[in-house]
Design a protein around this motif. Structure first.
Motif, PDB file in Angstrom:
ATOM      1  N   PHE B  89      11.002  -0.441 -20.739  1.00  0.00           N
ATOM      2  CA  PHE B  89      12.042  -0.696 -19.746  1.00  0.00           C
ATOM      3  C   PHE B  89      13.454  -0.455 -20.269  1.00  0.00           C
ATOM      4  O   PHE B  89      14.328  -0.047 -19.527  1.00  0.00           O
ATOM      5  N   LEU B  90      13.654  -0.674 -21.586  1.00  0.00           N
ATOM      6  CA  LEU B  90      15.005  -0.447 -22.119  1.00  0.00           C
ATOM      7  C   LEU B  90      15.378   1.019 -21.993  1.00  0.00           C
ATOM      8  O   LEU B  90      16.500   1.353 -21.600  1.00  0.00           O
ATOM      9  N   ASP B  91      14.430   1.894 -22.335  1.00  0.00           N
ATOM     10  CA  ASP B  91      14.677   3.335 -22.216  1.00  0.00           C
ATOM     11  C   ASP B  91      14.913   3.717 -20.760  1.00  0.00           C
ATOM     12  O   ASP B  91      15.801   4.493 -20.437  1.00  0.00           O
ATOM     13  N   GLN B  94      18.276   2.513 -19.623  1.00  0.00           N
ATOM     14  CA  GLN B  94      19.350   3.251 -20.301  1.00  0.00           C
ATOM     15  C   GLN B  94      19.459   4.694 -19.792  1.00  0.00           C
ATOM     16  O   GLN B  94      20.559   5.211 -19.626  1.00  0.00           O
ATOM     17  N   TYR B  95      18.300   5.332 -19.555  1.00  0.00           N
ATOM     18  CA  TYR B  95      18.360   6.773 -19.269  1.00  0.00           C
ATOM     19  C   TYR B  95      17.883   7.202 -17.884  1.00  0.00           C
ATOM     20  O   TYR B  95      18.266   8.258 -17.409  1.00  0.00           O
TER      21      TYR B  95
END
Lengths: 387, 180
Positions: B89-91, B94-95
């Motif tokens: 989920f962080l990726d 972020q992107y």
């Protein structure tokens, strides 16, 4: 092997998982591919019979590991054993430098082989660790985050960190450092040793050591720059998720981060409509509010029973000092005088039927309550009504 | 007295509750005058100016808790549902580019149905559309079209919040365990 590649690959996968290939599994695979090649596999020494089952011989197993880049990771302590063998061979070379030439040549070759095996073991581990970490990161198996963190921690604690310390140049006891010492010694010998063949062997070993040092440095960099951050990110991701899960359990009772608040809202502002909407929506939210009943104790429930104290006072009439009586009464009942109770008793002085007298110039007495010291006059009560 | 360039816009945006992003020319001016603006907002409004490497925003003690809570619920649910789908989920935050339909899909099938239904900002597609508008005005997301958006670096404020919250919870559990 190229003719039966798919089948061999499957047999290899089974041995990786199970440690050997069971007879019935082998039969099933052979019938699946419609190739009965068991005799050939035994003839080419691919399989070794272990009771009724089969095992791929190490030479083929290693070859398959190599071409498939599927290495079983070695525990760092297994890799560390090379430190002892390399150190002891190096010590022997130094000690026997002026002695038997053939033994010296053999020791140089052995040292070369040990260093090669060591670098290969490290390289295999790094390849495997990268593939494990990337698999963890891509999460195609959709494993849940707890399992992901468990796996990440497992790789860090048992493989990556110990392997990194083996390769860490700044650590004086690391194998990398030991190899650097060896290459310095060999560097001198390759230039000044008397025997031509030994000099050539030293030269070969030196070139190999220089290359090995570069390789190890590269492996160490991969571990430090790639694997650790990748796995740390998985850990940090899971920490955030833990936070969200805990927060979502009861978001109303948690103070959120400070979000900038829109302070100004002029009617002619472009964002007026949205700001107003946001403001209204904020108060449209109605959540259930529960009021807990405060804990009450006997003290909190004290209510001034005027009649009771008035009767008590009347029984004592005529009374030489009202406040002294009030203090004594309260101390007798509650062991201490609370200001509120003391003032409540004092209201008896304002009863219509009371007849009292006091000397304004007389000395005052001090009553200590729980909160303060009160200086009160001496008030004499002569009678109450018809008493 | 000379004021920094974009002074009016910087003050206006921050007081309107917006994050100023590093991609904005105002950010450089703000960063170059950190001391001035730090004092300015503290003395004038009693606000604390927080300038990170890629965004800046005002912090007020008198926070709009409802909005802050709703943003946390929105991002928290999004992270949870993305993780459930096996994504990092962080990726993603972020992107990746999100669209309203995807958000609807995630929220409508979420196991946190009670929480979503009881939240006026998130309860249905229309409410979420408005809410995404709010996030856009505050520069927490960047709208690429009517339905598509990406998160700006301001999302980090909320990730830090979750991380600190988890740490606090873990510490609290440790203390409780020790007490037992």
């Amino acid at each position: 092997m190229s003719n039966y590649y798919d089948m061999i690959k499957e047999l290899f996968d089974i041995q990786v998982k199970e440690g050997l290939v069971k007879r019935e599994v082998l039969n099933k695979i052979m019938s699946q591919y419609d190739h009965d090649i068991l005799n050939k596999l035994i003839e080419y020494k691919f399989f070794k019979k272990v009771a009724d089952d089969y095992e791929i011989r190490p030479v083929y197993f290693k070859f398959l590991e190599f071409i498939l880049s599927e290495f079983k990771p070695l525990l760092p302590e297994t890799i560390e054993k090379y430190e002892h063998s390399i150190t002891s061979l190096f010590k022997k070379i130094k000690e026997g430098i002026g002695k038997d030439r053939n033994i010296l040549l053999q020791r140089i070759t052995d040292l070369y082989n040990e260093v090669r095996d060591f670098t290969e073991a490290v390289e295999k581990n790094t390849i495997r660790l990268i593939s494990e970490t990337k698999e963890l990161k891509s999460n195609v198996d959709k494993i849940d985050y707890r399992e992901k963190v468990r796996k990440a921690s497992f790789w860090i604690d048992y493989y990556i960190t110990p392997l990194n310390s083996i390769l860490d140049v700044s650590h004086s006891q690391s194998i990398t450092n030991r190899l650097l010492d060896i290459s310095q010694y060999i560097n001198v010998r390759r230039l000044n040793f008397d025997d031509e063949t030994a000099r050539q062997q030293f030269e070969k070993l030196y070139t190999f050591l220089v290359q090995t040092n570069d390789d190890l440095l590269r492996q160490s960099k991969i571990l430090t720059n790639e694997l650790l951050p990748l796995i740390e990110r998985i850990r940090s991701e899971s920490m955030i998720l833990t936070g969200w899960i805990e927060f979502l359990k009861n978001p109303d009772k948690v103070k959120g981060p400070f979000v900038p608040k829109s302070k100004r809202a002029y009617p002619y502002n472009n964002a007026m409509y949205f700001n107003a909407l946001e403001y209204v929506q904020e108060y449209m939210y109605t959540s259930d509010i529960y009021l807990d009943e405060p804990d009450l104790n006997a003290k909190d429930k004290w209510i001034f029973n005027k009649e009771f104290y008035r009767d008590a006072m009347i029984k004592e009439l005529p009374m030489p000092n009202f406040f002294e009586w009030a203090g004594k009464t309260l101390r007798g009942e509650y062991k201490e005088i609370e200001t509120e109770k003391f003032f409540s008793l004092s209201t008896l002085l304002f009863e219509d039927d009371i007849e009292l007298e006091f000397d304004a110039s007389a000395d005052r007495m001090v009553i200590r309550t729980t909160e303060m010291n009160l200086r009160v006059p001496k008030i004499k009560i002569k009678r109450y009504g018809l008493s | 007295m000379d004021f920094p360039r974009y002074h009016k816009e910087i003050v206006g945006d921050l007081l309107d509750g917006k994050f100023i992003l590093a991609t904005d020319a105002k950010f450089i001016e703000l960063k170059n005058n950190t001391d001035f603006y730090g004092k300015f907002f503290k003395e004038t409004f009693d606000f604390y100016l927080d300038i990170k490497s890629d965004y800046a925003y005002l912090i007020s003690e008198e926070t709009m808790e409802m909005l802050s809570r709703d943003i946390c619920i929105f991002i928290g649910l999004l992270c949870y549902e993305l993780d459930k789908e096996g994504k990092n989920f962080l990726d993603e935050i972020q992107y990746a580019e999100f669209d309203a339909e995807q958000i609807d899909n995630l929220f409508d099938n979420s196991s946190y149905v009670d929480l979503i239904q009881n939240n006026n900002q998130l309860k249905n597609s229309e409410a979420r559309k408005q809410f995404i508008g709010t996030l856009n005005r505050r520069n927490i997301i960047d709208r690429n079209s009517d339905k598509k958006f990406t998160f700006t670096p301001a999302y980090k404020v909320f990730m830090d919040f979750a991380k600190n919250f988890a740490k606090g919870k873990l510490q609290q559990n440790t203390v409780e365990e020790e007490a037992e």
